[in-house]
Write a protein that holds these residues in place. Structure first.
Motif, PDB file in Angstrom:
ATOM      1  N   LEU A 215       0.864  -1.135   0.071  1.00 28.78           N
ATOM      2  CA  LEU A 215       0.074  -0.103   0.057  1.00 28.78           C
ATOM      3  C   LEU A 215       0.999   1.293  -0.154  1.00 28.78           C
ATOM      4  CD1 LEU A 215      -2.841  -1.159   2.486  1.00 28.78           C
ATOM      5  CD2 LEU A 215      -3.181  -0.325   0.102  1.00 28.78           C
TER       6      LEU A 215
ATOM      7  N   TYR B  20       0.989   3.901  -2.745  1.00 29.33           N
ATOM      8  CA  TYR B  20       0.378   5.261  -2.716  1.00 29.33           C
ATOM      9  C   TYR B  20       1.441   6.349  -2.907  1.00 29.33           C
ATOM     10  CZ  TYR B  20      -0.974   9.461   0.065  1.00 29.33           C
ATOM     11  OH  TYR B  20      -0.939  10.641   0.406  1.00 29.33           O
TER      12      TYR B  20
ATOM     13  N   ALA C 135      -2.339   2.892  -4.842  1.00 28.42           N
ATOM     14  CA  ALA C 135      -2.224   1.960  -3.680  1.00 28.42           C
ATOM     15  C   ALA C 135      -3.013   0.711  -3.920  1.00 28.42           C
ATOM     16  CB  ALA C 135      -2.895   3.119  -2.473  1.00 28.42           C
TER      17      ALA C 135
END
Length: 431
Positions: A21, A25, A30
């Motif tokens: 993630l 991101y 993400a």
């Protein structure tokens, strides 16, 4: 241990997801980063499944190295396979020992499957019965063609063995015993009883020869006694009484010799005789007529209840001897004015011939031994009626040849009942 490994794996998954993630991101995607991590984790699991599959197919391969839950799976399966292999080896060892011990037996042992086909046998079966390797899977009744064995194998009952002459070795006697197990599979054990049979035959021959030798002098003696009794004029009364007693004992000896010869004939008959349909109602009518003639001087009543057309498979002459013995005994041992009831009926258990009287009865302590040769519950009564002590032995032997049973019920002061029961497979009905 299992709980620690589980926590570690959960932590690794969470950290991998967080890393995916975070990287996604920073790259502006993400969700895509998370998906890449999950695909990577799935790929690792599929790799472990592939290693497990390969190991399961290759039994010689060592336990694959792994970590976490997969290591437990591999180790658990390894221990299960090791224990199963040990149990299998132990079981095979027991089977091998059992086969070796059975192979060492002098008795022939054979396994027959539910279809009646020969499945396995020991070396003694090859020597006694002539089984060969090409006979495996063949119907056993095609290999042992004796008619009595075929009837025994198909219909039983298996609670008693079957004695037959060997087809392979002349003069050798065999005894077959069959036990059912599993899904109608059968274990067949065959004994060589030639020596025992020869000893028994010597005994039978001795009794038969002695009986034959006694018959001639007894006939001469009875003839002279009868002549002297007919020409009694001029003979003192005390000698007439002595002649009467001698004639009575000579008749008793003649009856004993005749019963011994009959019993000897029954014993020496081959067991593989082919039975025929015996019209029992017709035979019982003749026996009933003879019993009525014997009972008339004693003012006895002899009744006959017979199911019409009820016949059995057997030997008519032998059955006549057995039934006549039971009826005659009932008349002899029933006091004057008594009642003797003869019945021949069938039910779901088979066909039954019974003789019931209201005589003096027999103490129950004597019942188990009544069919022994020369055994008498009351020697005085037997002597008074001219009994030989062989009548029930003859009955028992005839019933054994017909795979039938004899049941004796008696109570002192109330009478007796003798019942001969035949299996349903022996019943034939006249149309």
């Amino acid at each position: 241990m299992s709980r620690q490994i589980s926590d570690k794996e959960i932590t690794e998954i969470l950290l991998s997801g967080a890393l995916g993630l975070g990287v996604g991101y920073l790259a502006g995607h993400a969700v895509l980063g998370l998906c890449v991590v999950l695909i990577w984790l799935l790929y690792r699991q599929l790799q472990q499944l592939a290693r497990l599959r390969h190991w399961l197919l290759d039994t010689e391969q060592d336990v694959p190295e792994s970590e976490g839950a997969w290591d437990e799976v591999f180790r658990g399966i390894y221990y299960l396979r090791r224990n199963e292999r040990r149990a299998r080896d132990s079981l095979l060892s027991i089977i091998d020992r059992a086969r070796a011990s059975v192979s060492a037996l002098e008795e022939a042992v054979a396994l027959v499957d539910s279809d009646g086909n020969l499945e396995w046998w020991n070396p003694a079966a090859e020597a006694l019965l002539g089984f060969r390797a090409v006979d495996r899977g063949q119907p056993v009744i095609n290999l042992i063609r004796t008619p009595s064995f075929i009837r025994y194998f198909k219909h039983g009952p298996y609670d008693e063995g079957l004695k037959v002459s060997s087809q392979r070795h002349s003069g050798r006697q065999l005894q077959f015993e069959i036990t059912q197990f599993g899904d109608n599979d059968r274990l067949m054990i065959v004994y060589d009883i030639t020596r025992l049979h020869n000893l028994e035959q010597m005994r039978k021959d001795f009794v038969a020869n002695v009986s034959h030798e006694l018959r001639t002098p007894l006939t001469v003696l009875s003839g002279y006694l009868e002549t002297l009794q007919d020409q009694h004029e001029g003979i003192e009364p005390r000698w007439l009484r002595a002649l009467g007693q001698m004639a009575q004992q000579a008749t008793r000896m003649n009856n004993l010799v005749n019963d011994l010869l009959l019993l000897s004939r029954l014993e020496n008959q081959p067991e593989d005789r082919e039975p025929h349909i015996v019209h029992v109602p017709r035979m019982l009518k003749q026996i009933h007529q003879d019993a009525v003639a014997l009972a008339t001087p004693k003012q006895q009543t002899v009744t006959l209840e017979c199911e019409p057309g009820l016949c059995v498979l057997g030997m008519e002459a032998d059955l006549r001897s057995a039934f006549s013995n039971l009826v005659t005994n009932a008349v002899k041992y029933t006091p004057n004015g008594g009642v003797v009831a003869v019945r021949w009926l069938a039910d779901g258990q088979g066909a039954h011939f019974s003789v019931t009287d209201n005589g003096l009865g027999i103490d129950e302590v004597h019942l188990p031994r009544l069919t022994e040769r020369f055994y008498r519950a009351d020697a005085a009564r037997s002597s008074a009626t001219g009994g030989t002590g062989l009548g029930l032995a003859i009955v028992k032997h005839v019933l054994m040849q017909h795979k039938a049973t004899l049941d004796i019920q008696s109570e002192l002061g109330r009478g007796s009942r003798f019942t001969c029961s035949f299996m349903p497979t022996l019943i034939e009905r006249e149309t």
